[in-house]
Write a protein that holds these residues in place. Structure first.
Motif, mmCIF file in Angstrom:
data_model
loop_
_atom_site.group_PDB
_atom_site.id
_atom_site.type_symbol
_atom_site.label_atom_id
_atom_site.label_comp_id
_atom_site.label_asym_id
_atom_site.label_seq_id
_atom_site.Cartn_x
_atom_site.Cartn_y
_atom_site.Cartn_z
ATOM 1 N N GLU A 190 -12.194 7.927 -4.612
ATOM 2 C CA GLU A 190 -10.827 8.412 -4.482
ATOM 3 C C GLU A 190 -9.851 7.242 -4.439
ATOM 4 O O GLU A 190 -10.236 6.119 -4.120
ATOM 5 C CB GLU A 190 -10.707 9.240 -3.209
ATOM 6 N N PRO A 191 -8.583 7.513 -4.760
ATOM 7 C CA PRO A 191 -7.638 6.402 -4.870
ATOM 8 C C PRO A 191 -7.087 5.923 -3.537
ATOM 9 O O PRO A 191 -6.144 6.473 -3.003
ATOM 10 C CB PRO A 191 -6.521 6.989 -5.741
ATOM 11 N N PRO A 197 -9.303 14.064 10.151
ATOM 12 C CA PRO A 197 -10.072 12.980 10.782
ATOM 13 C C PRO A 197 -9.978 11.654 10.027
ATOM 14 O O PRO A 197 -9.954 10.603 10.660
ATOM 15 C CB PRO A 197 -11.504 13.509 10.781
ATOM 16 N N THR A 198 -9.896 11.701 8.710
ATOM 17 C CA THR A 198 -9.810 10.444 7.954
ATOM 18 C C THR A 198 -8.581 9.655 8.368
ATOM 19 O O THR A 198 -8.601 8.438 8.456
ATOM 20 C CB THR A 198 -9.738 10.734 6.448
ATOM 21 N N TYR A 199 -7.511 10.381 8.625
ATOM 22 C CA TYR A 199 -6.266 9.736 9.021
ATOM 23 C C TYR A 199 -6.456 8.953 10.312
ATOM 24 O O TYR A 199 -5.993 7.831 10.451
ATOM 25 C CB TYR A 199 -5.197 10.812 9.201
ATOM 26 N N ALA A 200 -7.176 9.576 11.243
ATOM 27 C CA ALA A 200 -7.432 8.902 12.513
ATOM 28 C C ALA A 200 -8.358 7.720 12.327
ATOM 29 O O ALA A 200 -8.343 6.777 13.106
ATOM 30 C CB ALA A 200 -8.040 9.896 13.502
ATOM 31 N N ASN A 201 -9.172 7.757 11.281
ATOM 32 C CA ASN A 201 -10.166 6.698 11.103
ATOM 33 C C ASN A 201 -9.687 5.540 10.242
ATOM 34 O O ASN A 201 -10.440 4.617 9.991
ATOM 35 C CB ASN A 201 -11.447 7.279 10.502
ATOM 36 N N TYR A 202 -8.450 5.569 9.790
ATOM 37 C CA TYR A 202 -7.964 4.470 8.949
ATOM 38 C C TYR A 202 -7.900 3.143 9.711
ATOM 39 O O TYR A 202 -8.346 2.114 9.221
ATOM 40 C CB TYR A 202 -6.572 4.785 8.394
ATOM 41 N N LEU A 203 -7.328 3.183 10.918
ATOM 42 C CA LEU A 203 -7.203 1.932 11.670
ATOM 43 C C LEU A 203 -8.564 1.363 12.072
ATOM 44 O O LEU A 203 -8.794 0.166 11.916
ATOM 45 C CB LEU A 203 -6.303 2.120 12.891
ATOM 46 N N PRO A 204 -9.487 2.218 12.563
ATOM 47 C CA PRO A 204 -10.837 1.694 12.809
ATOM 48 C C PRO A 204 -11.450 1.102 11.541
ATOM 49 O O PRO A 204 -12.134 0.079 11.603
ATOM 50 C CB PRO A 204 -11.618 2.930 13.258
ATOM 51 N N CYS A 206 -11.894 10.598 3.319
ATOM 52 C CA CYS A 206 -11.481 11.594 2.340
ATOM 53 C C CYS A 206 -10.005 11.332 2.115
ATOM 54 O O CYS A 206 -9.168 11.740 2.905
ATOM 55 C CB CYS A 206 -11.716 12.991 2.867
ATOM 56 N N ILE A 207 -9.712 10.568 1.068
ATOM 57 C CA ILE A 207 -8.355 10.064 0.899
ATOM 58 C C ILE A 207 -7.376 11.218 0.654
ATOM 59 O O ILE A 207 -6.284 11.247 1.214
ATOM 60 C CB ILE A 207 -8.294 9.080 -0.287
ATOM 61 N N THR A 208 -7.802 12.142 -0.179
ATOM 62 C CA THR A 208 -6.910 13.233 -0.516
ATOM 63 C C THR A 208 -6.564 14.067 0.709
ATOM 64 O O THR A 208 -5.462 14.569 0.850
ATOM 65 C CB THR A 208 -7.563 14.110 -1.585
ATOM 66 N N CYS A 209 -7.537 14.200 1.589
ATOM 67 C CA CYS A 209 -7.320 14.886 2.863
ATOM 68 C C CYS A 209 -6.157 14.261 3.629
ATOM 69 O O CYS A 209 -5.341 14.939 4.217
ATOM 70 C CB CYS A 209 -8.543 14.653 3.732
ATOM 71 N N ALA A 210 -6.162 12.939 3.649
ATOM 72 C CA ALA A 210 -5.227 12.243 4.522
ATOM 73 C C ALA A 210 -3.866 12.039 3.877
ATOM 74 O O ALA A 210 -2.879 11.816 4.563
ATOM 75 C CB ALA A 210 -5.818 10.905 4.922
ATOM 76 N N ASP A 211 -3.816 12.119 2.554
ATOM 77 C CA ASP A 211 -2.565 11.855 1.850
ATOM 78 C C ASP A 211 -1.661 13.072 1.862
ATOM 79 O O ASP A 211 -1.603 13.806 0.890
ATOM 80 C CB ASP A 211 -2.868 11.499 0.387
ATOM 81 N N ARG A 212 -0.976 13.298 2.945
ATOM 82 C CA ARG A 212 -0.123 14.459 2.914
ATOM 83 C C ARG A 212 1.329 14.134 3.228
ATOM 84 O O ARG A 212 2.178 14.993 3.218
ATOM 85 C CB ARG A 212 -0.637 15.560 3.848
ATOM 86 N N VAL A 213 1.601 12.867 3.504
ATOM 87 C CA VAL A 213 2.968 12.545 3.864
ATOM 88 C C VAL A 213 3.543 11.478 2.949
ATOM 89 O O VAL A 213 3.011 10.378 2.830
ATOM 90 C CB VAL A 213 3.062 12.064 5.326
ATOM 91 N N THR A 214 4.585 11.817 2.240
ATOM 92 C CA THR A 214 5.390 10.837 1.532
ATOM 93 C C THR A 214 6.821 11.195 1.894
ATOM 94 O O THR A 214 7.264 12.302 1.635
ATOM 95 C CB THR A 214 5.198 10.951 0.008
ATOM 96 N N VAL A 215 7.498 10.287 2.541
ATOM 97 C CA VAL A 215 8.857 10.589 2.978
ATOM 98 C C VAL A 215 9.821 10.128 1.898
ATOM 99 O O VAL A 215 9.806 8.971 1.499
ATOM 100 C CB VAL A 215 9.167 9.888 4.319
ATOM 101 N N VAL A 216 10.619 11.054 1.395
ATOM 102 C CA VAL A 216 11.627 10.661 0.412
ATOM 103 C C VAL A 216 12.994 10.804 1.080
ATOM 104 O O VAL A 216 13.402 11.883 1.471
ATOM 105 C CB VAL A 216 11.551 11.544 -0.849
ATOM 106 N N ARG A 217 13.653 9.645 1.260
ATOM 107 C CA ARG A 217 14.949 9.671 1.933
ATOM 108 C C ARG A 217 15.972 9.007 1.011
ATOM 109 O O ARG A 217 15.737 7.906 0.533
ATOM 110 C CB ARG A 217 14.834 8.897 3.258
ATOM 111 N N ASN A 218 17.038 9.674 0.733
ATOM 112 C CA ASN A 218 18.067 9.168 -0.195
ATOM 113 C C ASN A 218 17.459 8.724 -1.525
ATOM 114 O O ASN A 218 17.778 7.668 -2.056
ATOM 115 C CB ASN A 218 18.841 7.995 0.416
#
Ligand code: SF4
Ligand code: SF4
Lengths: 125, 381
Positions: B17-18, B325-332, B355-367
């Motif tokens: 996964e990317p 869970p993948t999100y929590a495991n990135y820093l470890p 599981c990268i796709t699992c964790a990729d749910r936030v992209t903040v687009v501001r202005n």
């Protein structure tokens, strides 16, 4: 060491893979495959259209057209579950080989007088 | 300190996964890292807000292909809590059977991939062959190999009939022998041990500090498993959790393979205790939940604890926030990478079961400007 024994065993045993597509895959009972529809029993209640999570089903009650876009369908079986008729007018078959060259071929439009006819081009609605 | 930066991913032979890792290296040693996410952001959380509750279950299922049952379980349990729906007794047990079958297939998949990463492709092939037993069971019970679609508020959609139970037990007995074999292989095989012992160390202290979860945490000697809190039928079934003290990749392998054995036992227990009765308490197809009501729903997925925060807006959710869970495991994961060799990076990444796709749910687009979560943002949370 352990692996060596396993590998030697494998040398004399038959392969576990099957010769697809020559040997068709075994599919268990209740497999969720292509969705089909039965004109005879349908009461045009639109429950399937309303409950489809992927909005794959569209119904024209006046013109009596029932159509499904298999490209959108996620094979969840929800349409079958909510259909009130007995036997169910919309059901999932065991057909799994759905690959085709054109996306339009995945759209089944069941029109009046052409009952069960499939793969017709969609008329713009 | 050198500042030679080695890009790893987003397209890399060792990554399915990317995920983009920027590794700061000193010779062969990794000294620092930076993440870049957002390659497979799909906007699922936003789409969840636009659909009705029951339709959302099928969307939530598609957040992850491997933990699909866990996602629906967490989401359905959330709906049940919000709308005060009683779950059929038998359904709770069927959910456990499905969740554990899923754990089996996920762990064997990850172990197989890990073996592939350490260059042991033979075992990769064997494990995939044996994993097929579980896949067949899942297909037989639910009618689908990946997205089972079993959960609905109030129960499950398909029953496990006696004939199916017989087949489940038969195939599990077959699988148990294989799992024993792999356990011995991981414990004893020199190649596996030399490649995995003392690589990717994550000390107990660091695991707690950085909030590791799931098998990664349990491999660092912390015995924590949310199933022990007894949600669903887990409170009524006796089972054990697995912990290892090695803190390295080898321990993570061991935790996963032992959890497979534990899952087989758990399925047997669940089938033995399964009460008869209806599988679902019928609920209307459109659920209306009082506006502003909110809940947090947690389940133990294969990779660790999965958390859903849900707030109602009547017929649809107002907001669903998912923490995978993948999100929590990135820093470890970053911690493990530090001080390791470049050639060990693929093994370490695989041992975290990301599981990268699992964790990729936030992209903040501001202005009109896109902001993607980075390492420092992870630390703030
Ligand atoms: S199976 Fe699901 S997605 Fe497909 S038509 Fe039926 S309800 Fe819609
Ligand atoms: S739910 Fe059944 S009866 Fe109603 S419109 Fe659909 S197919 Fe026809």
């Amino acid at each position: 060491m352990g692996v060596a024994i396993e590998v030697l065993k494998r040398l004399v045993s038959r392969p576990v893979t099957t010769k697809y597509p020559d040997a068709p895959p075994e599919t268990p009972e209740g497999l969720r495959g292509k969705v089909e529809w039965n004109r005879e029993t349908c009461i045009w209640c639109k429950m399937c259209e309303m409950n489809c999570p992927a909005n794959a089903i569209s119904i024209d009650k006046e013109k009596k057209i029932w159509s499904i876009d298999t490209a959108k369908c996620i094979f969840c079986g929800r349409c079958n579950e909510v259909c009130p008729t007995k036997p169910k007018s919309v059901y999932l078959t065991k057909k799994i080989e759905l690959a085709t060259e054109r996306k339009e071929n995945l759209r089944d439009v069941y029109e009046e007088h052409h009952s069960q006819e499939k793969g017709q081009k969609e008329q713009k609605t | 300190m050198s500042d030679f930066c080695l890009p790893f991913g987003p397209q890399h032979p060792a990554l399915v996964e990317p995920l983009h890792l920027k590794l700061v290296v000193e010779g062969e040693k990794v000294v620092d890292y930076e993440f870049k996410f957002g390659y497979s952001h799909r906007g699922i959380e936003k789409s969840l807000e636009k659909r009705q509750w029951i339709k959302d279950i099928f969307l939530a299922e598609r957040i992850c292909g491997i933990c699909s049952h866990s996602h629906t379980l967490a989401f359905t349990r959330g709906i049940e809590a919000l709308a005060d729906i009683q779950v059929a007794e038998r359904a709770e047990y069927i959910r456990v059977v499905m969740a554990e079958l899923e754990r089996l297939h996920s762990h064997t998949l990850n172990l197989a991939v890990s073996f592939h990463e350490i260059g042991f492709a033979t075992v990769f092939q064997y494990m995939f062959r044996d994993r097929e037993l579980v896949m067949e069971l899942l297909e037989m019970v639910s009618g689908n190999r990946v997205n089972y679609g079993m959960n609905l508020p109030g129960g499950v959609r398909r029953d496990i009939e006696p004939s199916k139970i017989k087949e489940i037990l038969e195939k599990l007995a077959k699988l148990e022998g294989r799992i024993d074999y792999y356990t011995k292989l991981i414990e004893k095989d020199n190649l596996v041990r030399k490649r995995t012992e003392s690589t990717g160390m994550l000390s107990k202290k660091k695991a707690i500090e950085l909030g590791a979860t799931g098998p990664v945490k349990r491999a660092s000697g912390i015995s924590e498993d949310f199933r022990k809190a007894g949600y669903g039928a887990y409170g009524k079934i006796s089972f054990y959790t697995v912990t290892e003290k090695g803190c390295d990749v080898h321990s993570r392998f061991l935790v996963r393979i032992r959890e497979c054995a534990a899952a087989i036992n758990l399925i047997r227990e669940a089938i033995k205790d399964m009460p008869s009765g209806p599988i679902i308490n019928k609920t209307p197809p459109v659920i209306n939940i009082e506006k502003g009501k909110e809940t947090v729903s947690r389940v133990e997925a294969q990779r660790g604890e999965l958390i859903y925060y849900m707030r109602s807006d009547g017929l649809t959710p107002y907001r669903v926030k998912i923490k995978t869970p993948t999100y929590a495991n990135y820093l470890p994961l970053g911690e493990c990478l530090k001080e390791s060799l470049i050639s060990d990076v693929p093994v370490i990444v695989a041992s975290m079961d990301p599981c990268i796709t699992c964790a990729d749910r936030v992209t903040v687009v501001r202005n009109g400007k896109e902001t993607i979560v980075r390492k420092d943002d992870l630390k703030k949370m």
